[in-house]
Design an enzyme around this catalytic site. Structure first.
Site, PDB file in Angstrom:
ATOM      1  N   ALA A  65      73.439 -30.841  66.901  1.00  0.00           N
ATOM      2  CA  ALA A  65      73.941 -29.569  67.420  1.00  0.00           C
ATOM      3  C   ALA A  65      75.460 -29.571  67.311  1.00  0.00           C
ATOM      4  CB  ALA A  65      73.514 -29.407  68.875  1.00  0.00           C
ATOM      5  N   GLY A 110      69.823 -33.013  66.798  1.00  0.00           N
ATOM      6  CA  GLY A 110      68.981 -31.905  66.344  1.00  0.00           C
ATOM      7  C   GLY A 110      68.565 -32.019  64.883  1.00  0.00           C
ATOM      8  N   GLU A 113      65.679 -34.210  64.986  1.00  0.00           N
ATOM      9  CA  GLU A 113      64.599 -33.476  65.657  1.00  0.00           C
ATOM     10  C   GLU A 113      63.959 -32.445  64.724  1.00  0.00           C
ATOM     11  OE1 GLU A 113      67.128 -32.442  68.998  1.00  0.00           O
ATOM     12  OE2 GLU A 113      65.798 -33.579  70.325  1.00  0.00           O
ATOM     13  N   GLU A 133      72.567 -38.733  71.649  1.00  0.00           N
ATOM     14  CA  GLU A 133      72.974 -37.860  72.761  1.00  0.00           C
ATOM     15  C   GLU A 133      73.467 -38.633  73.973  1.00  0.00           C
ATOM     16  OE1 GLU A 133      70.494 -37.266  70.746  1.00  0.00           O
ATOM     17  OE2 GLU A 133      70.237 -35.119  70.390  1.00  0.00           O
TER      18      GLU A 133
HETATM   19  N1  COA Z   1      79.073 -31.009  65.881  1.00  0.00           N
HETATM   20  C1  COA Z   1      80.217 -30.466  65.474  1.00  0.00           C
HETATM   21  N2  COA Z   1      80.982 -31.009  64.496  1.00  0.00           N
HETATM   22  C2  COA Z   1      80.523 -32.127  63.908  1.00  0.00           C
HETATM   23  C3  COA Z   1      79.335 -32.758  64.296  1.00  0.00           C
HETATM   24  C4  COA Z   1      78.582 -32.149  65.340  1.00  0.00           C
HETATM   25  N3  COA Z   1      77.412 -32.624  65.749  1.00  0.00           N
HETATM   26  N4  COA Z   1      79.166 -33.866  63.543  1.00  0.00           N
HETATM   27  C5  COA Z   1      80.197 -33.925  62.712  1.00  0.00           C
HETATM   28  N5  COA Z   1      81.051 -32.877  62.925  1.00  0.00           N
HETATM   29  C6  COA Z   1      82.314 -32.564  62.243  1.00  0.00           C
HETATM   30  C7  COA Z   1      83.440 -33.437  62.724  1.00  0.00           C
HETATM   31  O1  COA Z   1      83.993 -32.931  63.916  1.00  0.00           O
HETATM   32  C8  COA Z   1      84.378 -33.331  61.552  1.00  0.00           C
HETATM   33  O2  COA Z   1      85.034 -32.091  61.593  1.00  0.00           O
HETATM   34  P1  COA Z   1      86.649 -31.991  61.330  1.00  0.00           P
HETATM   35  O3  COA Z   1      86.809 -32.510  59.921  1.00  0.00           O
HETATM   36  O4  COA Z   1      86.948 -30.551  61.479  1.00  0.00           O
HETATM   37  O5  COA Z   1      87.279 -32.886  62.367  1.00  0.00           O
HETATM   38  C9  COA Z   1      83.423 -33.300  60.357  1.00  0.00           C
HETATM   39  O6  COA Z   1      82.175 -32.857  60.865  1.00  0.00           O
HETATM   40  C10 COA Z   1      83.219 -34.643  59.695  1.00  0.00           C
HETATM   41  O7  COA Z   1      82.799 -35.561  60.683  1.00  0.00           O
HETATM   42  P2  COA Z   1      83.586 -36.928  61.023  1.00  0.00           P
HETATM   43  O8  COA Z   1      83.244 -37.288  62.443  1.00  0.00           O
HETATM   44  O9  COA Z   1      85.032 -36.801  60.688  1.00  0.00           O
HETATM   45  O10 COA Z   1      82.878 -37.914  60.006  1.00  0.00           O
HETATM   46  P3  COA Z   1      82.659 -39.489  60.196  1.00  0.00           P
HETATM   47  O11 COA Z   1      82.199 -39.965  58.873  1.00  0.00           O
HETATM   48  O12 COA Z   1      83.862 -40.126  60.797  1.00  0.00           O
HETATM   49  O13 COA Z   1      81.477 -39.625  61.269  1.00  0.00           O
HETATM   50  C11 COA Z   1      79.355 -39.062  62.276  1.00  0.00           C
HETATM   51  C12 COA Z   1      80.195 -39.105  60.981  1.00  0.00           C
HETATM   52  C13 COA Z   1      78.048 -38.326  61.950  1.00  0.00           C
HETATM   53  C14 COA Z   1      79.045 -40.493  62.732  1.00  0.00           C
HETATM   54  C15 COA Z   1      80.144 -38.340  63.386  1.00  0.00           C
HETATM   55  O14 COA Z   1      80.565 -37.086  62.863  1.00  0.00           O
HETATM   56  C16 COA Z   1      79.327 -38.057  64.629  1.00  0.00           C
HETATM   57  O15 COA Z   1      79.117 -38.952  65.438  1.00  0.00           O
HETATM   58  N6  COA Z   1      78.895 -36.787  64.796  1.00  0.00           N
HETATM   59  C17 COA Z   1      78.182 -36.370  66.011  1.00  0.00           C
HETATM   60  C18 COA Z   1      76.742 -36.828  65.993  1.00  0.00           C
HETATM   61  C19 COA Z   1      76.063 -36.442  67.290  1.00  0.00           C
HETATM   62  O16 COA Z   1      76.414 -36.869  68.371  1.00  0.00           O
HETATM   63  N7  COA Z   1      75.008 -35.595  67.158  1.00  0.00           N
HETATM   64  C20 COA Z   1      74.243 -35.161  68.293  1.00  0.00           C
HETATM   65  C21 COA Z   1      74.824 -33.919  68.852  1.00  0.00           C
HETATM   66  S1  COA Z   1      73.993 -33.383  70.312  1.00  0.00           S
END
Ligand code: COA
Length: 259
Positions: A65, A110, A113, A133
């Site tokens: 999400a 999500g 999911e 989460e």
């Molecule tokens: N929601 C909103 N933005 C997200 C996102 C999410 N779930 N997952 C990634 N992004 C965005 C980042 O904020 C970033 O945006 P920016 O360039 O404007 O700062 C872009 O996508 C790239 O992600 P980034 O975190 O820079 O890449 P990374 O390779 O360092 O890390 C992940 C990748 C997937 C490990 C990390 O993005 C992450 O932990 N995302 C969240 C996952 C999560 O908790 N999902 C459950 C949500 S309820």
């Protein structure tokens, strides 16, 4: 419709692509609204036999999400968003025709999911599956705790949930979640090949079998076996069953309709 979910038709197959690659295809409300419309359109289209869900770019299927939206939502808006996801994810789970998740990178929160609502998962070797989460002080709301436990068992689910560990594609394969792991450049071809195999079956028979798989998760064995029997007897009376059996005897390809 906007361009957050790209819809592509290839004969009987519809490919829906989550398209926010700069945000790792995170599920914003507008994107989910487009997904809902695209699924409804696919469901109403008689010619569509298989739906493939995938993500744009080479990094993510869906990274969860949109956490940016979470940060801004009131409690009431958050509650409404979760209820919307529940409805939409259930619609994927209950989609009458097969849905293939072609997972090309992160399938987190999500994203995982949604994949768990699909019927068949094909993953690239770079795919990673997780429910992180807990790291946000939250828990999954799109079925993660329930569908992962049913799909992979309580020990895999507890580990993935409590430690926020990401399963590799091979781990997901071994856990029985993923059907096939392929090189990233082979993903679409592998998903289309799977769709091609599915399309060879009689549409109603395929639908009945997928419904029976869902029944198996929810009913006692004796009731499930009754439902299986009923479905078979029902199918036996269809023109497609007559055609399928006759074509085998005549040593030719069957020509199925929708009944
Ligand atoms: N929601 C909103 N933005 C997200 C996102 C999410 N779930 N997952 C990634 N992004 C965005 C980042 O904020 C970033 O945006 P920016 O360039 O404007 O700062 C872009 O996508 C790239 O992600 P980034 O975190 O820079 O890449 P990374 O390779 O360092 O890390 C992940 C990748 C997937 C490990 C990390 O993005 C992450 O932990 N995302 C969240 C996952 C999560 O908790 N999902 C459950 C949500 S309820």
């Amino acid at each position: 419709m906007g361009d957050l979910v790209i819809v592509e038709r290839r004969d009987a197959v519809r490919i829906l692509t989550f398209n926010r690659p700069d945000k790792l295809n995170a599920l914003s409300t507008p994107m989910l609204t487009e997904l809902e419309a695209a699924l409804e359109e696919a469901r109403e289209d008689e010619a569509t036999r298989v739906v493939i869900l995938t993500g744009a770019g080479d990094r993510a299927f869906v990274a969860g999400a949109d956490i940016g939206e979470y940060a801004e939502q009131t409690d009431e808006a958050f509650d409404a968003f979760q209820r919307f996801c529940r409805r939409l994810f259930d619609a994927i789970d209950m989609f009458p025709d097969p849905v293939i998740a072609a997972v090309n990178g992160y399938a987190l929160g999500g994203g995982f999911e949604i994949a768990l609502c699909c019927d068949v998962l094909i993953a690239t070797s770079t795919a990673r599956f997780g429910l992180p989460e807990g790291l946000l002080g939250l828990s999954p709301g799109g079925g993660g705790t329930q569908r992962l436990t049913r799909a992979a068992g309580p020990f895999v689910a507890a580990d993935v949930l409590a430690s926020a560990r990401r399963l590799t594609a091979d781990e997901a394969l071994r856990a029985g979640i993923v059907a096939e792991v392929v090189a990233p450049e082979e993903l679409l071809a592998a998903a289309l090949a799977k769709a091609g195999a599915i399309v060879k079956g009689a549409p109603l028979a395929v639908r009945e079998m997928l419904a029976l798989v869902r029944v198996a998760l929810e009913t006692p064995l004796a009731e499930g076996l009754d439902r299986e029997h009923d479905a078979l007897v029902r199918l036996r009376r269809t023109a497609d069953a007559a055609e399928g059996v006759r074509a085998f005897v005549d040593k030719r390809e069957p020509r199925f309709g929708r009944g």
